[in-house]
Design an enzyme around this catalytic site. Sequence first.
Site, PDB file in Angstrom:
ATOM      1  N   LYS A 172     -63.688 -19.883  -4.812  1.00 31.35           N
ATOM      2  CA  LYS A 172     -63.436 -21.274  -5.235  1.00 31.35           C
ATOM      3  C   LYS A 172     -63.092 -21.248  -6.719  1.00 31.35           C
ATOM      4  O   LYS A 172     -63.585 -20.372  -7.445  1.00 31.35           O
ATOM      5  CB  LYS A 172     -64.685 -22.134  -5.002  1.00 31.35           C
ATOM      6  N   LYS A 198     -63.698 -13.903   1.402  1.00 30.73           N
ATOM      7  CA  LYS A 198     -62.523 -14.368   2.118  1.00 30.73           C
ATOM      8  C   LYS A 198     -61.669 -15.226   1.202  1.00 30.73           C
ATOM      9  O   LYS A 198     -62.181 -15.933   0.336  1.00 30.73           O
ATOM     10  CB  LYS A 198     -62.897 -15.122   3.397  1.00 30.73           C
ATOM     11  N   ASN A 199     -60.318 -15.187   1.481  1.00 36.52           N
ATOM     12  CA  ASN A 199     -59.455 -16.209   0.891  1.00 36.52           C
ATOM     13  C   ASN A 199     -59.919 -17.547   1.460  1.00 36.52           C
ATOM     14  O   ASN A 199     -60.359 -17.598   2.617  1.00 36.52           O
ATOM     15  CB  ASN A 199     -58.006 -16.031   1.356  1.00 36.52           C
ATOM     16  N   ASP A 200     -59.720 -18.605   0.721  1.00 29.10           N
ATOM     17  CA  ASP A 200     -59.938 -19.913   1.332  1.00 29.10           C
ATOM     18  C   ASP A 200     -58.755 -20.223   2.257  1.00 29.10           C
ATOM     19  O   ASP A 200     -57.662 -19.674   2.065  1.00 29.10           O
ATOM     20  CB  ASP A 200     -60.097 -21.002   0.269  1.00 29.10           C
ATOM     21  N   GLU A 201     -58.969 -21.092   3.217  1.00 32.15           N
ATOM     22  CA  GLU A 201     -57.959 -21.211   4.278  1.00 32.15           C
ATOM     23  C   GLU A 201     -56.582 -21.654   3.799  1.00 32.15           C
ATOM     24  O   GLU A 201     -55.580 -21.314   4.428  1.00 32.15           O
ATOM     25  CB  GLU A 201     -58.449 -22.128   5.418  1.00 32.15           C
ATOM     26  N   HIS A 293     -60.050 -18.885  11.347  1.00 30.53           N
ATOM     27  CA  HIS A 293     -60.535 -20.084  10.639  1.00 30.53           C
ATOM     28  C   HIS A 293     -60.067 -21.290  11.427  1.00 30.53           C
ATOM     29  O   HIS A 293     -58.934 -21.327  11.893  1.00 30.53           O
ATOM     30  CB  HIS A 293     -60.013 -20.130   9.205  1.00 30.53           C
ATOM     31  N   ARG A 294     -60.915 -22.287  11.557  1.00 31.72           N
ATOM     32  CA  ARG A 294     -60.615 -23.375  12.513  1.00 31.72           C
ATOM     33  C   ARG A 294     -60.270 -24.705  11.838  1.00 31.72           C
ATOM     34  O   ARG A 294     -60.457 -25.767  12.423  1.00 31.72           O
ATOM     35  CB  ARG A 294     -61.800 -23.550  13.452  1.00 31.72           C
ATOM     36  N   HIS A 327     -65.290 -19.406  12.989  1.00 32.71           N
ATOM     37  CA  HIS A 327     -66.276 -20.311  12.403  1.00 32.71           C
ATOM     38  C   HIS A 327     -66.850 -21.179  13.522  1.00 32.71           C
ATOM     39  O   HIS A 327     -66.087 -21.791  14.288  1.00 32.71           O
ATOM     40  CB  HIS A 327     -65.612 -21.191  11.350  1.00 32.71           C
ATOM     41  N   LYS A 335     -72.382 -28.833   5.133  1.00 31.50           N
ATOM     42  CA  LYS A 335     -71.695 -30.097   4.782  1.00 31.50           C
ATOM     43  C   LYS A 335     -70.872 -30.666   5.930  1.00 31.50           C
ATOM     44  O   LYS A 335     -70.451 -31.817   5.905  1.00 31.50           O
ATOM     45  CB  LYS A 335     -70.792 -29.874   3.574  1.00 31.50           C
TER      46      LYS A 335
HETATM   47  C1  CAP Z   1     -66.461 -23.600   2.934  1.00 32.00           C
HETATM   48  C2  CAP Z   1     -65.003 -23.640   3.294  1.00 32.00           C
HETATM   49  C3  CAP Z   1     -64.748 -23.389   4.747  1.00 32.00           C
HETATM   50  C4  CAP Z   1     -65.541 -24.309   5.628  1.00 32.00           C
HETATM   51  C5  CAP Z   1     -64.897 -24.486   6.995  1.00 32.00           C
HETATM   52  C6  CAP Z   1     -64.355 -24.950   2.903  1.00 32.00           C
HETATM   53  O1  CAP Z   1     -66.560 -23.796   1.568  1.00 32.00           O
HETATM   54  O2  CAP Z   1     -64.295 -22.659   2.587  1.00 32.00           O
HETATM   55  O3  CAP Z   1     -63.350 -23.544   4.957  1.00 32.00           O
HETATM   56  O4  CAP Z   1     -66.728 -23.649   5.828  1.00 32.00           O
HETATM   57  O5  CAP Z   1     -65.812 -25.186   7.792  1.00 32.00           O
HETATM   58  O6  CAP Z   1     -63.202 -24.837   2.541  1.00 32.00           O
HETATM   59  O7  CAP Z   1     -65.018 -25.957   3.041  1.00 32.00           O
HETATM   60  P1  CAP Z   1     -68.008 -24.147   0.998  1.00 32.00           P
HETATM   61  P2  CAP Z   1     -66.331 -24.522   9.156  1.00 32.00           P
HETATM   62  O8  CAP Z   1     -68.896 -22.984   1.305  1.00 32.00           O
HETATM   63  O9  CAP Z   1     -67.805 -24.349  -0.480  1.00 32.00           O
HETATM   64  O10 CAP Z   1     -68.432 -25.377   1.711  1.00 32.00           O
HETATM   65  O11 CAP Z   1     -66.967 -23.238   8.722  1.00 32.00           O
HETATM   66  O12 CAP Z   1     -67.303 -25.542   9.721  1.00 32.00           O
HETATM   67  O13 CAP Z   1     -65.122 -24.331  10.012  1.00 32.00           O
HETATM   68 MG    MG Z   2     -62.330 -23.159   3.234  1.00 39.40          MG
END
Ligand code: CAP
Ligand code: MG
Length: 492
Positions: A172, A198-201, A293-294, A327, A335
């Site tokens: 992040k 991981k990369n963020d999505e 990733h979903r 996930h 959250k």
């Molecule tokens: C988590 C995250 C993931 C979510 C996806 C985000 O970041 O990178 O993409 O976990 O949700 O972008 O929110 P944080 P799920 O750890 O800062 O919340 O795993 O329910 O599919």
């Molecule tokens: Mg993410």
Amino acid sequence: MLRKKINLKEKDLLKTLNEKQKAYVNLNLKNPKNGEYLLTISHLVSGGDLNILQAAAEVAAESSTGTNFKVKTETPFSRELNAIVYKIDIEKNLVWIAYPWRIFDRGGNIQNILTFIVGNVLGMKEISALKMLDVWFPSSMLEQYDGPSYTLDDMRKYLDVYDKPILGTIIKPKIGLTAAEYAEVCYDFWSGGGDFVKNDEPQANQDFCEYEKMVKFVKDAMDKAVKETGKKKVHSFNVSASDFDEMIRRCELIRNAGFEKGSYAYLINGITAGWMAVQTLRRRYPEVFIHFHRAGHGGFTRPENPIGFSVLVLSKFARLAGASGIHTGTAGVGKMKGSPKEDITAAKNILHLAAKGHFFEQNWAQVPENDKQVIELVKKDYAHYIILEEDSWRGMKKCCPIISGGLNPTKLKTFIDVMGEVDFITTMGAGCHAHPKGTNSGAKALVQSMDAYKKGIDIKEYSKSHKELAEAIKFFSKNKKEFQQVESLERS
Ligand code: CAP
Ligand code: MG
């Protein structure tokens, strides 16, 4: 008495079916679990003036061989491929539909199945609610699908991390760091003791963070962290792209950047990039962890959505498609919207060789019914690691629950207690990088929280001698809503 009453009602409903609808209903279907059918159960509320059985018949027609009128071009053979409504629960608005799995494209094509069973039907006027809650695959069908190749067990071997979750993070801010800044944060996490980044999505090839550079700098950061910590590390790269050629180019770039086998995973946004991308990666790269990733799943799965499918259904198809992990949600601890019943049921169904879903008991092994001894092993499931280790023909490998979304070191034990086991990857983004002393301390706090759990020591107690954890507790427990109670895990 109750059965009689419902039967009477069913009999009345059967009389209301038109000629076409009758061909898609058989409430006396013998043995739907004879191996011929993929089975589904959905919550269905009819649209317009149809009753539940008429609407269910229309759904079965549209999701198999039919359309809104009976056509003259039907043949005796095509009728054999009709999906069949084989059970209804009028009080609960539940319908069970059996799909001859021969109707699906040969060669293990997941998007084809979903196009049938949760395709047009979600848009039909004949329904005002249609949510697929569970799905059941006969073992005769399982063999047609890839299932996972490189699994969490392989990652554990590579990392030498056992009997606890793989501890991960998402870099992040979600987007906006340059390649060098990105790599710096990876290094800080890994050197703080984290295993997996991981990369963020949404991270891809943005002009301020060129893909090639990001990959190269991550490799440098990983090498440095491995050298300093003496521990292997993993990075999951988002390879979701504009087209398959570009996706493959990114995969090739990564695997030719000098990474050891096992030190990299391919992340794919399975909902937005699609099931063909998931299966292409699984088939081209059986030696790589395929990370599903979903993002976007909420449009189908949120409990308040009357139309779509459950987290369980999505997760089971991800295993069938061969994702190494998907996930599955934090069961309301983090959250994102979720519940133990939804998220933990999904996690267990993709992790184990046999597991109870919301309605179906799914067995991922292909063991003949008369092989009682192996069936026992499968049931106990502890043999999962043995039964498939030596005898892969006996079943489909595990798909790893990836637990993310609003978690932080103060919530790790809460989630593990809800999950009831530690065989998963957890990734904490803000839960690591929002630590008052930054990423490296965030990673240390996560590791300390895990150590406390392993030792059976309350984290408050443990934090007295572990300052990063103490700082994390102080910071994250500031926000009261963080501690909202998790709904109890109702046994489904
Ligand atoms: C988590 C995250 C993931 C979510 C996806 C985000 O970041 O990178 O993409 O976990 O949700 O972008 O929110 P944080 P799920 O750890 O800062 O919340 O795993 O329910 O599919
Ligand atoms: Mg993410």
